[in-house]
Design a protein around this motif. Structure first.
Motif, short mmCIF file in Angstrom:
data_model
loop_
_atom_site.label_atom_id
_atom_site.label_comp_id
_atom_site.label_asym_id
_atom_site.label_seq_id
_atom_site.Cartn_x
_atom_site.Cartn_y
_atom_site.Cartn_z
N ASP A 92 60.16 -74.39 -20.66
CA ASP A 92 61.43 -75.00 -20.29
C ASP A 92 62.40 -73.84 -20.06
O ASP A 92 62.42 -72.88 -20.83
CB ASP A 92 61.89 -75.88 -21.46
CG ASP A 92 63.27 -76.44 -21.24
OD1 ASP A 92 64.23 -75.77 -21.69
OD2 ASP A 92 63.38 -77.51 -20.64
N TYR A 93 63.20 -73.91 -19.00
CA TYR A 93 64.06 -72.78 -18.65
C TYR A 93 65.03 -72.41 -19.78
O TYR A 93 65.27 -71.24 -20.04
CB TYR A 93 64.83 -73.04 -17.35
CG TYR A 93 65.60 -71.80 -16.92
CD1 TYR A 93 64.92 -70.70 -16.42
CD2 TYR A 93 66.97 -71.73 -17.06
CE1 TYR A 93 65.60 -69.55 -16.04
CE2 TYR A 93 67.66 -70.59 -16.68
CZ TYR A 93 66.97 -69.50 -16.18
OH TYR A 93 67.63 -68.36 -15.82
N SER A 94 65.58 -73.39 -20.48
CA SER A 94 66.51 -73.07 -21.57
C SER A 94 65.80 -72.32 -22.70
O SER A 94 66.37 -71.40 -23.29
CB SER A 94 67.19 -74.34 -22.11
OG SER A 94 66.25 -75.22 -22.66
N LYS A 95 64.55 -72.69 -22.97
CA LYS A 95 63.77 -71.95 -23.98
C LYS A 95 63.46 -70.54 -23.49
O LYS A 95 63.47 -69.58 -24.26
CB LYS A 95 62.47 -72.69 -24.31
CG LYS A 95 62.68 -73.95 -25.09
CD LYS A 95 61.33 -74.58 -25.40
CE LYS A 95 61.49 -75.85 -26.21
NZ LYS A 95 60.19 -76.45 -26.54
N GLU B 22 65.29 -68.71 -21.43
CA GLU B 22 66.53 -67.94 -21.57
C GLU B 22 66.76 -67.52 -23.01
O GLU B 22 67.19 -66.40 -23.28
CB GLU B 22 67.72 -68.77 -21.06
CG GLU B 22 67.83 -68.78 -19.56
CD GLU B 22 68.27 -67.43 -19.01
OE1 GLU B 22 69.33 -66.93 -19.38
OE2 GLU B 22 67.49 -66.88 -18.21
N GLN B 23 66.48 -68.42 -23.93
CA GLN B 23 66.65 -68.13 -25.35
C GLN B 23 65.70 -67.01 -25.79
O GLN B 23 66.11 -66.09 -26.51
CB GLN B 23 66.37 -69.40 -26.16
CG GLN B 23 66.81 -69.36 -27.57
CD GLN B 23 66.64 -70.72 -28.23
OE1 GLN B 23 65.76 -71.51 -27.88
NE2 GLN B 23 67.49 -71.01 -29.21
#
Length: 154
Positions: free
Chosen positions: A87-90, A92-93
């Protein structure tokens, strides 16, 4: 497709002697597979960067501080092997601590799925889709391996 040499290609790059000329100061290799869990991957990265034994924090904030310390101002090479989904947000994290690295730092991600490369926003110019070898190429490779093995026996 599995078994076509993605990991082998990444290993060749990761272990290549000419990397010394790039002044890579930190290296890490983590096998990800089917669970893109930021905490687990980050802990594995810390273990790979710092070596064992090393106290690894249990919370995500603490876990993200350690890789940042390890790569701060340094050129690094990190391999995330066999990423199945993300997932893109993961993503980035996970990547956040590595922004502290020196210019020229590199991350290699191996995956079976083009959508993983698209999700992490890897430009098409930086992707290298591997194709299956033809039967002729497979036989040629096996022949070469056999020749090398015979030469070493002599």
């Amino acid at each position: 497709m599995g078994g076509i040499g993605k990991m082998t290609m990444a290993q060749v790059v990761y272990n290549h002697k000419e990397l010394e000329g790039f002044k890579i100061e930190e290296k890490a290799w983590v096998c990800v597979s089917d669970d893109f869990d930021v905490l687990t991957i980050s802990k594995s990265l810390i273990g790979s960067l710092k070596g064992s034994p090393f106290f690894i924090p249990i919370d995500l904030n603490g876990v993200q501080v350690e890789p940042q310390k390890a790569v701060n101002g340094k050129k690094f090479l990190i391999v995330l092997d066999d990423v199945w989904e993300v997932d893109y947000s993961k993503w980035e994290q996970l990547m956040s601590p590595f922004k502290a690295g020196a210019p020229g730092s590199t991350m290699i991600v191996t995956t079976r799925y083009r959508y993983v490369a698209q999700t992490i926003r890897c430009p098409d110019s930086d992707t290298y889709p591997l194709e299956s070898l033809s039967d002729e190429a497979c036989w040629s490779l096996l022949n070469e391996i056999e020749t090398v093995a015979r030469t070493k026996q002599q």
